[in-house]
Design a protein around this motif. Structure first.
Motif, PDB file in Angstrom:
ATOM      1  N   ALA A  37      19.260 -13.977  23.752  1.00 56.29           N
ATOM      2  CA  ALA A  37      18.562 -12.935  22.999  1.00 56.29           C
ATOM      3  C   ALA A  37      18.275 -11.725  23.891  1.00 56.29           C
ATOM      4  CB  ALA A  37      17.266 -13.488  22.419  1.00 56.29           C
ATOM      5  N   HIS A  41      19.666  -7.929  23.583  1.00 49.58           N
ATOM      6  CA  HIS A  41      18.676  -6.837  23.577  1.00 49.58           C
ATOM      7  C   HIS A  41      19.006  -5.786  24.631  1.00 49.58           C
ATOM      8  CE1 HIS A  41      14.862  -5.007  25.056  1.00 49.58           C
ATOM      9  NE2 HIS A  41      14.641  -4.853  23.771  1.00 49.58           N
ATOM     10  N   ALA A  60      14.818  -8.891  14.051  1.00 47.57           N
ATOM     11  CA  ALA A  60      13.885  -9.730  14.805  1.00 47.57           C
ATOM     12  C   ALA A  60      12.513  -9.743  14.140  1.00 47.57           C
ATOM     13  CB  ALA A  60      13.775  -9.211  16.242  1.00 47.57           C
ATOM     14  N   ALA A  63      12.508 -12.030  11.129  1.00 48.57           N
ATOM     15  CA  ALA A  63      12.544 -13.436  11.551  1.00 48.57           C
ATOM     16  C   ALA A  63      11.177 -13.897  12.055  1.00 48.57           C
ATOM     17  CB  ALA A  63      13.597 -13.617  12.641  1.00 48.57           C
ATOM     18  N   ILE A  64      10.496 -13.046  12.821  1.00 47.85           N
ATOM     19  CA  ILE A  64       9.165 -13.383  13.346  1.00 47.85           C
ATOM     20  C   ILE A  64       8.183 -13.614  12.202  1.00 47.85           C
ATOM     21  CG2 ILE A  64       7.178 -12.500  14.631  1.00 47.85           C
ATOM     22  CD1 ILE A  64       9.246 -10.923  16.365  1.00 47.85           C
ATOM     23  N   CYS A  67       8.823 -16.853  10.291  1.00 42.64           N
ATOM     24  CA  CYS A  67       8.356 -18.025  11.049  1.00 42.64           C
ATOM     25  C   CYS A  67       6.849 -18.205  10.886  1.00 42.64           C
ATOM     26  CB  CYS A  67       8.707 -17.877  12.526  1.00 42.64           C
ATOM     27  SG  CYS A  67      10.454 -18.133  12.908  1.00 42.64           S
ATOM     28  N   THR A 103      12.086 -20.582  17.341  1.00 41.48           N
ATOM     29  CA  THR A 103      12.754 -19.424  16.747  1.00 41.48           C
ATOM     30  C   THR A 103      11.916 -18.158  16.885  1.00 41.48           C
ATOM     31  OG1 THR A 103      13.750 -20.899  15.101  1.00 41.48           O
ATOM     32  CG2 THR A 103      13.826 -18.547  14.642  1.00 41.48           C
ATOM     33  N   THR A 106      11.553 -16.832  20.519  1.00 38.05           N
ATOM     34  CA  THR A 106      12.844 -16.295  20.962  1.00 38.05           C
ATOM     35  C   THR A 106      13.047 -14.896  20.394  1.00 38.05           C
ATOM     36  OG1 THR A 106      13.855 -18.490  21.121  1.00 38.05           O
ATOM     37  CG2 THR A 106      15.345 -16.615  20.904  1.00 38.05           C
ATOM     38  N   CYS A 107      12.705 -14.717  19.124  1.00 36.08           N
ATOM     39  CA  CYS A 107      12.852 -13.401  18.493  1.00 36.08           C
ATOM     40  C   CYS A 107      11.859 -12.394  19.068  1.00 36.08           C
ATOM     41  CB  CYS A 107      12.655 -13.518  16.978  1.00 36.08           C
ATOM     42  SG  CYS A 107      13.975 -14.428  16.142  1.00 36.08           S
ATOM     43  N   SER A 108      10.625 -12.830  19.350  1.00 31.58           N
ATOM     44  CA  SER A 108       9.626 -11.924  19.932  1.00 31.58           C
ATOM     45  C   SER A 108      10.068 -11.419  21.296  1.00 31.58           C
ATOM     46  CB  SER A 108       8.281 -12.642  20.066  1.00 31.58           C
ATOM     47  OG  SER A 108       7.717 -12.926  18.818  1.00 31.58           O
ATOM     48  N   ALA A 111      13.177  -9.269  21.074  1.00 33.15           N
ATOM     49  CA  ALA A 111      12.919  -7.932  20.537  1.00 33.15           C
ATOM     50  C   ALA A 111      12.290  -7.012  21.575  1.00 33.15           C
ATOM     51  CB  ALA A 111      12.010  -8.030  19.314  1.00 33.15           C
TER      52      ALA A 111
END
Length: 417
Positions: A37, A41, A60, A63-64, A67, A103, A106-108, A111
Protein backbone atom coordinates in the motif's frame (compact mmCIF):
# COMPACT_ATOMS: atom_id res chain seq x y z
CA UNK A 1 2.63 -33.66 41.95
CA UNK A 2 5.91 -32.23 40.63
CA UNK A 3 5.50 -34.10 37.33
CA UNK A 4 2.00 -32.64 36.91
CA UNK A 5 3.37 -29.17 37.56
CA UNK A 6 6.05 -29.66 34.91
CA UNK A 7 3.52 -30.97 32.44
CA UNK A 8 1.34 -27.93 33.18
CA UNK A 9 4.29 -25.64 32.40
CA UNK A 10 5.11 -27.50 29.19
CA UNK A 11 1.53 -27.13 28.00
CA UNK A 12 1.58 -23.35 28.58
CA UNK A 13 4.88 -23.08 26.72
CA UNK A 14 3.56 -25.10 23.76
CA UNK A 15 0.41 -22.99 23.67
CA UNK A 16 2.60 -19.88 23.71
CA UNK A 17 4.54 -21.19 20.71
CA UNK A 18 1.26 -21.79 18.83
CA UNK A 19 0.09 -18.26 19.65
CA UNK A 20 3.45 -16.86 18.55
CA UNK A 21 3.23 -18.64 15.20
CA UNK A 22 -0.32 -17.38 14.58
CA UNK A 23 0.52 -13.83 15.69
CA UNK A 24 3.71 -13.78 13.65
CA UNK A 25 1.88 -14.90 10.52
CA UNK A 26 -0.82 -12.27 11.12
CA UNK A 27 1.72 -9.47 11.50
CA UNK A 28 3.72 -10.72 8.50
CA UNK A 29 0.55 -10.51 6.40
CA UNK A 30 -0.12 -7.03 7.77
CA UNK A 31 3.40 -5.81 6.97
CA UNK A 32 3.14 -7.30 3.48
CA UNK A 33 -0.11 -5.45 2.82
CA UNK A 34 1.14 -2.17 4.29
CA UNK A 35 4.41 -2.27 2.33
CA UNK A 36 2.50 -2.71 -0.92
CA UNK A 37 0.00 0.00 0.00
CA UNK A 38 2.84 2.39 0.84
CA UNK A 39 4.61 1.53 -2.41
CA UNK A 40 1.50 2.36 -4.42
CA UNK A 41 1.00 5.55 -2.39
CA UNK A 42 4.58 6.72 -2.96
CA UNK A 43 4.36 6.03 -6.69
CA UNK A 44 1.14 8.03 -6.99
CA UNK A 45 2.41 10.91 -4.82
CA UNK A 46 5.65 11.12 -6.82
CA UNK A 47 3.65 11.29 -10.05
CA UNK A 48 2.21 14.64 -8.88
CA UNK A 49 -0.92 13.97 -10.95
CA UNK A 50 -3.86 15.43 -8.95
CA UNK A 51 -6.49 13.13 -10.47
CA UNK A 52 -4.51 9.99 -9.54
CA UNK A 53 -3.83 11.24 -6.01
CA UNK A 54 -7.46 12.18 -5.35
CA UNK A 55 -8.80 8.90 -6.81
CA UNK A 56 -6.43 6.87 -4.62
CA UNK A 57 -7.33 8.81 -1.45
CA UNK A 58 -11.06 8.58 -2.14
CA UNK A 59 -10.82 4.80 -2.57
CA UNK A 60 -8.87 4.48 0.70
CA UNK A 61 -11.33 6.82 2.44
CA UNK A 62 -14.33 4.72 1.40
CA UNK A 63 -12.61 1.50 2.51
CA UNK A 64 -11.73 2.99 5.93
CA UNK A 65 -15.30 4.17 6.56
CA UNK A 66 -16.78 0.84 5.49
CA UNK A 67 -14.47 -1.03 7.90
CA UNK A 68 -15.63 1.24 10.73
CA UNK A 69 -19.26 0.65 9.79
CA UNK A 70 -18.77 -3.13 9.77
CA UNK A 71 -17.01 -3.19 13.16
CA UNK A 72 -16.27 -0.18 15.35
CA UNK A 73 -13.65 -2.29 17.16
CA UNK A 74 -11.17 -1.49 14.40
CA UNK A 75 -11.28 2.19 15.39
CA UNK A 76 -8.05 3.77 16.61
CA UNK A 77 -5.01 1.94 17.88
CA UNK A 78 -6.65 -1.34 18.86
CA UNK A 79 -4.69 -1.55 22.10
CA UNK A 80 -7.34 0.18 24.28
CA UNK A 81 -10.02 -2.13 22.88
CA UNK A 82 -7.93 -5.20 23.71
CA UNK A 83 -7.48 -3.78 27.22
CA UNK A 84 -11.24 -3.22 27.36
CA UNK A 85 -11.91 -6.84 26.48
CA UNK A 86 -9.36 -8.07 29.01
CA UNK A 87 -11.17 -6.05 31.70
CA UNK A 88 -14.56 -7.45 30.67
CA UNK A 89 -15.86 -4.14 29.31
CA UNK A 90 -16.00 -5.16 25.65
CA UNK A 91 -16.67 -8.32 23.69
CA UNK A 92 -15.39 -8.60 20.15
CA UNK A 93 -15.96 -11.15 17.43
CA UNK A 94 -12.35 -12.05 16.84
CA UNK A 95 -12.47 -12.71 13.09
CA UNK A 96 -14.51 -9.57 12.37
CA UNK A 97 -12.16 -7.34 14.41
CA UNK A 98 -9.17 -9.05 12.79
CA UNK A 99 -10.41 -8.52 9.23
CA UNK A 100 -11.52 -4.91 9.67
CA UNK A 101 -8.38 -3.84 11.55
CA UNK A 102 -6.16 -5.54 8.97
CA UNK A 103 -7.95 -3.84 6.07
CA UNK A 104 -8.74 -0.51 7.72
CA UNK A 105 -5.29 0.21 9.12
CA UNK A 106 -3.65 -0.85 5.84
CA UNK A 107 -5.83 1.69 4.03
CA UNK A 108 -5.16 4.41 6.65
CA UNK A 109 -1.39 4.00 6.46
CA UNK A 110 -1.51 3.51 2.70
CA UNK A 111 -3.47 6.75 2.32
CA UNK A 112 -0.63 8.60 4.06
CA UNK A 113 -2.36 9.21 7.39
CA UNK A 114 0.07 9.59 10.27
CA UNK A 115 -0.80 6.25 11.80
CA UNK A 116 1.45 3.44 12.99
CA UNK A 117 1.59 -0.32 12.67
CA UNK A 118 2.22 -1.27 16.30
CA UNK A 119 -1.31 -0.84 17.70
CA UNK A 120 -2.97 -2.79 14.88
CA UNK A 121 -0.33 -5.53 15.23
CA UNK A 122 -1.10 -5.82 18.94
CA UNK A 123 -4.81 -6.22 18.20
CA UNK A 124 -4.16 -8.67 15.37
CA UNK A 125 -2.01 -10.77 17.69
CA UNK A 126 -4.63 -10.66 20.44
CA UNK A 127 -7.44 -11.59 18.03
CA UNK A 128 -5.39 -14.45 16.58
CA UNK A 129 -4.83 -15.70 20.14
CA UNK A 130 -8.54 -15.37 20.92
CA UNK A 131 -9.35 -17.39 17.81
CA UNK A 132 -6.89 -20.03 18.99
CA UNK A 133 -8.63 -20.20 22.37
CA UNK A 134 -11.94 -20.96 20.63
CA UNK A 135 -10.62 -24.34 19.47
CA UNK A 136 -11.73 -26.14 22.65
CA UNK A 137 -13.50 -25.53 25.95
CA UNK A 138 -10.25 -26.25 27.78
CA UNK A 139 -8.45 -23.48 25.90
CA UNK A 140 -11.35 -21.04 26.42
CA UNK A 141 -10.57 -21.00 30.15
CA UNK A 142 -7.32 -19.20 29.36
CA UNK A 143 -8.63 -16.78 26.72
CA UNK A 144 -7.49 -13.62 28.53
CA UNK A 145 -4.05 -15.04 29.23
CA UNK A 146 -3.70 -16.03 25.58
CA UNK A 147 -4.84 -12.59 24.43
CA UNK A 148 -2.16 -10.95 26.60
CA UNK A 149 0.42 -13.27 25.06
CA UNK A 150 -0.89 -12.57 21.55
CA UNK A 151 -0.81 -8.82 22.16
CA UNK A 152 2.82 -9.02 23.29
CA UNK A 153 3.65 -11.24 20.33
CA UNK A 154 2.13 -8.69 17.94
CA UNK A 155 4.21 -5.94 19.57
CA UNK A 156 7.35 -8.07 19.32
CA UNK A 157 6.72 -9.10 15.72
CA UNK A 158 6.18 -5.60 14.33
CA UNK A 159 9.15 -4.05 16.16
CA UNK A 160 11.46 -7.09 16.12
CA UNK A 161 11.74 -6.71 19.87
CA UNK A 162 10.78 -9.95 21.69
CA UNK A 163 11.89 -8.84 25.17
CA UNK A 164 10.03 -5.56 24.87
CA UNK A 165 7.01 -7.51 23.60
CA UNK A 166 7.00 -9.65 26.71
CA UNK A 167 7.44 -6.56 28.90
CA UNK A 168 4.55 -4.88 27.10
CA UNK A 169 2.22 -7.87 27.64
CA UNK A 170 3.10 -7.88 31.34
CA UNK A 171 3.42 -4.15 32.08
CA UNK A 172 0.63 -2.73 29.90
CA UNK A 173 -1.81 -5.53 29.08
CA UNK A 174 -1.75 -7.87 32.11
CA UNK A 175 -0.65 -5.17 34.56
CA UNK A 176 1.18 -7.74 36.66
CA UNK A 177 3.77 -10.48 36.36
CA UNK A 178 2.82 -14.16 36.66
CA UNK A 179 4.55 -17.44 35.88
CA UNK A 180 1.71 -18.40 33.54
CA UNK A 181 2.20 -15.21 31.55
CA UNK A 182 5.95 -15.78 31.43
CA UNK A 183 5.55 -19.33 30.14
CA UNK A 184 3.00 -18.31 27.53
CA UNK A 185 4.02 -14.82 26.44
CA UNK A 186 7.81 -15.14 26.19
CA UNK A 187 7.75 -18.12 23.76
CA UNK A 188 4.98 -16.35 21.82
CA UNK A 189 7.07 -13.18 21.47
CA UNK A 190 10.20 -15.05 20.42
CA UNK A 191 8.33 -17.14 17.83
CA UNK A 192 6.44 -14.16 16.42
CA UNK A 193 9.65 -12.16 16.04
CA UNK A 194 11.37 -15.13 14.38
CA UNK A 195 8.60 -15.46 11.81
CA UNK A 196 8.56 -11.79 10.76
CA UNK A 197 12.30 -11.15 10.89
CA UNK A 198 13.80 -14.50 9.87
CA UNK A 199 11.21 -16.40 7.86
CA UNK A 200 9.35 -13.47 6.26
CA UNK A 201 12.56 -11.44 6.08
CA UNK A 202 11.12 -8.06 7.10
CA UNK A 203 13.65 -5.49 8.24
CA UNK A 204 13.01 -3.72 11.57
CA UNK A 205 10.63 -0.76 11.32
CA UNK A 206 13.03 1.24 13.46
CA UNK A 207 16.74 0.49 13.58
CA UNK A 208 19.14 2.95 15.19
CA UNK A 209 22.91 2.69 15.34
CA UNK A 210 24.31 5.45 17.58
CA UNK A 211 27.93 6.13 16.70
CA UNK A 212 28.74 7.77 20.02
CA UNK A 213 27.54 7.90 23.61
CA UNK A 214 27.03 10.64 26.17
CA UNK A 215 29.61 13.39 25.77
CA UNK A 216 32.12 13.64 28.62
CA UNK A 217 30.71 15.78 31.42
CA UNK A 218 27.31 15.84 29.75
CA UNK A 219 25.36 13.92 32.39
CA UNK A 220 23.17 16.97 33.01
CA UNK A 221 21.86 16.62 29.44
CA UNK A 222 20.08 13.41 30.47
CA UNK A 223 18.21 15.28 33.20
CA UNK A 224 17.16 18.06 30.83
CA UNK A 225 16.07 15.68 28.07
CA UNK A 226 14.25 13.39 30.51
CA UNK A 227 12.22 16.29 31.90
CA UNK A 228 11.65 17.70 28.41
CA UNK A 229 10.28 14.42 27.02
CA UNK A 230 8.12 14.02 30.12
CA UNK A 231 6.53 17.44 29.61
CA UNK A 232 6.16 16.86 25.86
CA UNK A 233 4.53 13.47 26.44
CA UNK A 234 2.03 14.94 28.90
CA UNK A 235 1.21 17.64 26.33
CA UNK A 236 0.65 14.99 23.66
CA UNK A 237 -1.84 13.08 25.82
CA UNK A 238 -3.64 16.32 26.65
CA UNK A 239 -3.79 17.22 22.94
CA UNK A 240 -5.32 13.84 22.04
CA UNK A 241 -7.94 14.21 24.78
CA UNK A 242 -8.86 17.75 23.71
CA UNK A 243 -9.11 16.92 20.01
CA UNK A 244 -11.11 13.76 20.64
CA UNK A 245 -13.55 15.96 22.53
CA UNK A 246 -13.88 18.13 19.44
CA UNK A 247 -14.38 15.12 17.17
CA UNK A 248 -17.18 13.85 19.44
CA UNK A 249 -19.24 16.84 18.37
CA UNK A 250 -19.27 15.31 14.87
CA UNK A 251 -21.68 12.38 14.82
CA UNK A 252 -21.11 11.30 11.22
CA UNK A 253 -18.24 8.81 10.80
CA UNK A 254 -17.74 9.72 7.13
CA UNK A 255 -17.26 13.38 8.05
CA UNK A 256 -14.82 12.55 10.86
CA UNK A 257 -12.56 10.49 8.61
CA UNK A 258 -12.80 13.08 5.82
CA UNK A 259 -10.85 15.59 7.96
CA UNK A 260 -7.51 13.69 8.13
CA UNK A 261 -7.90 12.42 4.55
CA UNK A 262 -8.34 15.98 3.22
CA UNK A 263 -5.34 17.08 5.28
CA UNK A 264 -3.33 14.17 3.80
CA UNK A 265 -4.33 15.34 0.31
CA UNK A 266 -3.07 18.86 1.06
CA UNK A 267 0.22 17.59 2.51
CA UNK A 268 0.72 15.37 -0.54
CA UNK A 269 1.31 18.56 -2.53
CA UNK A 270 2.90 20.92 0.02
CA UNK A 271 4.81 18.75 2.53
CA UNK A 272 4.79 15.01 1.66
CA UNK A 273 7.62 14.21 4.09
CA UNK A 274 5.09 14.35 6.97
CA UNK A 275 2.84 11.69 5.45
CA UNK A 276 2.57 8.13 6.77
CA UNK A 277 3.78 6.58 9.99
CA UNK A 278 7.20 8.15 9.54
CA UNK A 279 9.44 5.13 10.20
CA UNK A 280 11.47 5.93 7.06
CA UNK A 281 12.32 9.30 8.60
CA UNK A 282 14.59 7.53 11.11
CA UNK A 283 16.91 6.52 8.26
CA UNK A 284 16.79 10.08 6.92
CA UNK A 285 17.84 11.49 10.29
CA UNK A 286 20.82 9.14 10.42
CA UNK A 287 21.92 9.61 6.80
CA UNK A 288 21.07 13.23 6.00
CA UNK A 289 21.83 16.61 7.54
CA UNK A 290 18.72 18.32 8.88
CA UNK A 291 18.91 21.95 9.97
CA UNK A 292 17.28 23.03 13.23
CA UNK A 293 14.76 25.08 11.28
CA UNK A 294 13.79 22.09 9.14
CA UNK A 295 13.40 19.90 12.24
CA UNK A 296 11.19 22.49 13.96
CA UNK A 297 8.89 22.66 10.93
CA UNK A 298 8.76 18.86 10.66
CA UNK A 299 8.01 18.51 14.38
CA UNK A 300 5.15 21.03 14.22
CA UNK A 301 3.57 19.53 11.10
CA UNK A 302 4.03 15.90 12.17
CA UNK A 303 2.67 16.59 15.64
CA UNK A 304 -0.48 18.33 14.42
CA UNK A 305 -1.07 15.85 11.61
CA UNK A 306 -0.65 12.89 13.99
CA UNK A 307 -3.15 14.06 16.60
CA UNK A 308 -5.65 15.04 13.88
CA UNK A 309 -5.39 11.57 12.30
CA UNK A 310 -5.47 9.52 15.49
CA UNK A 311 -8.22 11.50 17.23
CA UNK A 312 -10.53 10.97 14.25
CA UNK A 313 -10.92 7.30 15.12
CA UNK A 314 -9.41 6.04 11.86
CA UNK A 315 -7.88 2.55 12.19
CA UNK A 316 -4.18 2.72 12.95
CA UNK A 317 -1.71 2.97 15.79
CA UNK A 318 0.01 5.79 17.64
CA UNK A 319 3.20 4.09 18.87
CA UNK A 320 5.05 4.45 15.55
CA UNK A 321 4.36 8.19 15.13
CA UNK A 322 5.14 8.69 18.84
CA UNK A 323 8.57 7.11 18.35
CA UNK A 324 9.16 9.32 15.30
CA UNK A 325 8.17 12.51 17.15
CA UNK A 326 10.43 11.44 20.02
CA UNK A 327 13.27 10.98 17.52
CA UNK A 328 12.69 14.49 16.16
CA UNK A 329 12.77 15.89 19.70
CA UNK A 330 16.06 14.07 20.34
CA UNK A 331 17.59 15.38 17.10
CA UNK A 332 16.48 18.92 17.89
CA UNK A 333 17.88 18.65 21.41
CA UNK A 334 21.25 17.49 20.09
CA UNK A 335 21.35 20.30 17.52
CA UNK A 336 20.43 23.04 19.97
CA UNK A 337 22.84 21.70 22.60
CA UNK A 338 25.63 21.65 20.03
CA UNK A 339 26.15 17.88 20.02
CA UNK A 340 25.44 17.13 16.36
CA UNK A 341 28.03 14.36 16.43
CA UNK A 342 25.84 12.53 18.99
CA UNK A 343 22.55 13.10 17.15
CA UNK A 344 21.76 9.39 16.69
CA UNK A 345 22.38 8.82 20.39
CA UNK A 346 20.04 11.60 21.47
CA UNK A 347 17.51 10.46 18.89
CA UNK A 348 17.38 7.05 20.62
CA UNK A 349 17.02 8.71 24.02
CA UNK A 350 14.27 10.99 22.73
CA UNK A 351 12.32 8.01 21.39
CA UNK A 352 12.63 6.12 24.70
CA UNK A 353 11.68 9.10 26.86
CA UNK A 354 8.74 10.25 24.76
CA UNK A 355 7.37 6.69 24.47
CA UNK A 356 7.60 6.23 28.24
CA UNK A 357 5.97 9.57 29.08
CA UNK A 358 2.98 8.87 26.84
CA UNK A 359 2.39 5.17 27.47
CA UNK A 360 3.88 5.10 31.00
CA UNK A 361 5.63 1.76 30.69
CA UNK A 362 9.26 2.51 31.61
CA UNK A 363 10.46 -1.10 31.60
CA UNK A 364 9.06 -1.64 28.12
CA UNK A 365 10.60 1.64 26.97
CA UNK A 366 14.04 0.66 28.26
CA UNK A 367 13.99 -2.78 26.65
CA UNK A 368 12.54 -1.44 23.39
CA UNK A 369 15.26 1.21 23.02
CA UNK A 370 17.93 -1.35 23.83
CA UNK A 371 16.59 -3.78 21.21
CA UNK A 372 16.18 -1.04 18.60
CA UNK A 373 19.83 -0.07 19.04
CA UNK A 374 21.02 -3.67 19.25
CA UNK A 375 23.32 -2.85 22.16
CA UNK A 376 23.24 -2.90 25.97
CA UNK A 377 25.80 -0.10 26.13
CA UNK A 378 23.06 2.54 26.16
CA UNK A 379 20.88 0.95 28.84
CA UNK A 380 22.13 3.12 31.77
CA UNK A 381 21.40 6.41 30.00
CA UNK A 382 18.13 5.06 28.54
CA UNK A 383 17.07 4.05 32.06
CA UNK A 384 17.73 7.54 33.42
CA UNK A 385 15.76 9.14 30.59
CA UNK A 386 12.80 6.77 30.95
CA UNK A 387 12.57 7.14 34.72
CA UNK A 388 12.82 10.94 34.59
CA UNK A 389 10.29 11.12 31.79
CA UNK A 390 7.93 8.79 33.64
CA UNK A 391 8.18 10.76 36.90
CA UNK A 392 7.75 14.11 35.14
CA UNK A 393 4.56 12.96 33.39
CA UNK A 394 3.28 11.53 36.70
CA UNK A 395 3.95 14.82 38.51
CA UNK A 396 2.00 16.63 35.81
CA UNK A 397 -0.89 14.20 36.52
CA UNK A 398 -0.96 13.06 32.92
CA UNK A 399 -2.93 9.85 32.48
CA UNK A 400 -1.28 7.04 30.45
CA UNK A 401 -2.58 7.30 26.89
CA UNK A 402 -4.14 3.84 26.63
CA UNK A 403 -5.88 4.20 30.00
CA UNK A 404 -7.10 7.60 28.83
CA UNK A 405 -8.42 6.12 25.59
CA UNK A 406 -10.03 3.20 27.43
CA UNK A 407 -11.82 5.70 29.68
CA UNK A 408 -13.20 7.38 26.57
CA UNK A 409 -14.42 4.02 25.25
CA UNK A 410 -16.12 3.30 28.59
CA UNK A 411 -18.02 6.58 28.36
CA UNK A 412 -19.12 5.73 24.81
CA UNK A 413 -20.33 2.29 25.92
CA UNK A 414 -22.34 3.83 28.78
CA UNK A 415 -23.92 6.37 26.44
CA UNK A 416 -24.91 3.61 23.99
CA UNK A 417 -26.44 1.50 26.75
Amino acid sequence: MRNKSKEFQHIFALEGIAIGILSGLAVALFRFMVSHAESIHNTIINSRIPLHIFAFLIAAYIAICLCLKIDINCSGSGIPRVKGELSGLLHTTWYKAFATMLTGSTCSIGAGLSMGQVGPSVQLGAMAAKGFSMLSDKLKKHTRLFMCAGAGAGFAAILNAPLAGFAFSSEEMHKKFSSELLLTSLPACICADFITSRLAGFAPLFAITPESTLPKGGWYLLIVLGILTGISGALYNLSIKALQGCYKQIKNTWLKIAIPVVLAAILAFVYPVALGGGNTLIDDFMNADWTIQALVILLAVKYIFTIVCFSSGAPGGLVGPVLVIGAIIGCLFAGIAGYDISMNYFMLLGMAGYFTAIIRTPFTGILLAAELSGSLAYVPSITVICLLSHCTAELLKSKPIFDQLLESIKKSVKMES
